[in-house]
Design a protein around this motif. Structure first.
Motif, short mmCIF file in Angstrom:
data_model
loop_
_atom_site.label_atom_id
_atom_site.label_comp_id
_atom_site.label_asym_id
_atom_site.label_seq_id
_atom_site.Cartn_x
_atom_site.Cartn_y
_atom_site.Cartn_z
N ALA A 1 58.25 15.87 8.37
CA ALA A 1 59.51 16.32 7.76
C ALA A 1 60.71 15.60 8.36
O ALA A 1 61.61 15.17 7.63
CB ALA A 1 59.66 17.83 7.94
N LEU A 2 60.71 15.43 9.67
CA LEU A 2 61.83 14.76 10.33
C LEU A 2 61.87 13.27 9.96
O LEU A 2 62.94 12.73 9.66
CB LEU A 2 61.75 14.94 11.84
N ILE A 3 60.73 12.61 9.96
CA ILE A 3 60.69 11.19 9.61
C ILE A 3 61.11 10.99 8.16
O ILE A 3 61.89 10.07 7.85
CB ILE A 3 59.28 10.61 9.88
N ASP A 4 60.64 11.84 7.25
CA ASP A 4 61.07 11.76 5.85
C ASP A 4 62.59 11.83 5.74
O ASP A 4 63.21 11.03 5.05
CB ASP A 4 60.46 12.91 5.03
N TRP A 5 63.16 12.83 6.39
CA TRP A 5 64.61 13.04 6.34
C TRP A 5 65.35 11.85 6.92
O TRP A 5 66.32 11.37 6.35
CB TRP A 5 64.95 14.34 7.08
N HIS A 6 64.88 11.38 8.07
CA HIS A 6 65.53 10.25 8.74
C HIS A 6 65.55 9.01 7.84
O HIS A 6 66.61 8.40 7.64
CB HIS A 6 64.82 9.94 10.06
N PHE A 7 64.41 8.63 7.31
CA PHE A 7 64.36 7.43 6.48
C PHE A 7 65.09 7.61 5.15
O PHE A 7 65.67 6.67 4.62
CB PHE A 7 62.92 6.97 6.25
N ALA A 8 65.09 8.83 4.59
CA ALA A 8 65.79 9.07 3.33
C ALA A 8 67.31 9.01 3.49
O ALA A 8 68.02 8.61 2.57
CB ALA A 8 65.39 10.43 2.76
N GLU A 9 67.80 9.38 4.67
CA GLU A 9 69.25 9.52 4.86
C GLU A 9 69.89 8.43 5.72
O GLU A 9 71.10 8.47 5.93
CB GLU A 9 69.55 10.89 5.47
N THR A 10 69.11 7.50 6.24
CA THR A 10 69.67 6.42 7.06
C THR A 10 69.18 5.08 6.52
O THR A 10 68.28 5.03 5.69
CB THR A 10 69.27 6.53 8.54
N LYS A 11 69.75 4.03 7.06
CA LYS A 11 69.29 2.68 6.71
C LYS A 11 68.43 2.09 7.83
O LYS A 11 68.05 0.92 7.77
CB LYS A 11 70.49 1.78 6.44
N ASN A 12 68.11 2.89 8.82
CA ASN A 12 67.28 2.41 9.93
C ASN A 12 65.94 1.91 9.40
O ASN A 12 65.33 2.53 8.54
CB ASN A 12 67.05 3.50 10.96
N GLU A 13 65.48 0.82 9.98
CA GLU A 13 64.23 0.20 9.53
C GLU A 13 63.03 0.61 10.37
O GLU A 13 61.89 0.31 10.00
CB GLU A 13 64.37 -1.33 9.51
#
Length: 175
Positions: free
Chosen positions: A103-115
């Protein structure tokens, strides 16, 4: 206030009333020994002080309490400098770490541009390293870090998860 919901869990910001359960979970040596920055023994006062200063979660830097929908606080998951988590011992081997991290990884990648997301674990923490492999993290190296609980340096395996790997691996990950 940001909350992330899964089938069984609520990831939410810490509250002052979480301190007793948080301290109880992380103060068990079987948990604390794997958490490099956490001292042991871990006290209620430490939990109160720590939770009082925890910043509100954002997609870039997050600290979430893991609350089971029927059992209450069972751990935490964080993504500040790297992905980290702990689950209290009575709740091990039930997939909660995978569910919360997903859940955290999904949110992070959906809301940031971090690669990419970094993570690490003690080289002997087989369960954590296995979970990170399941999530798609790959080994990037090894380094020594000082363990507060063990009071000596321990070898850490450093890992990273790319956005591209996550997108390819995400389907039915915790099934």
């Amino acid at each position: 206030m940001t909350e992330l919901l899964t089938d069984r869990l609520i990831l939410r910001a810490p509250r002052p009333e979480d301190a007793p359960c948080y301290a109880l979970g992380v103060s068990e040596f079987a948990v604390a020994r794997w958490l490099t920055p956490v001292p042991w023994p871990y006290t209620l006062t430490m939990a109160q002080d720590f939770l009082r200063t925890a910043p509100a979660p954002t997609p870039e830097k997050s600290f979430f309490i893991i609350e089971h929908k029927t059992k209450g606080l069972i751990g935490c998951v964080t993504l500040v400098d790297e992905l980290g988590f702990w689950i209290s011992r009575p709740h091990w081997h039930r997939g909660y770490g995978c569910e919360a991290a997903t859940a955290l990884i999904d949110w992070h990648f959906a809301e940031t541009k971090n690669e990419a997301i970094a993570s690490s674990a003690h080289r002997n923490n087989v369960a954590s390293l296995r979970l990170k492999t399941k999530l798609g993290f790959v080994v990037t190296g090894k380094e020594m870090r000082f363990s507060q609980a063990l009071q000596h340096n321990v070898e850490h395996v450093t890992t990273a998860l790319s956005r591209q790997t996550w997108a390819a691996k995400r389907i039915d990950l915790c099934a």
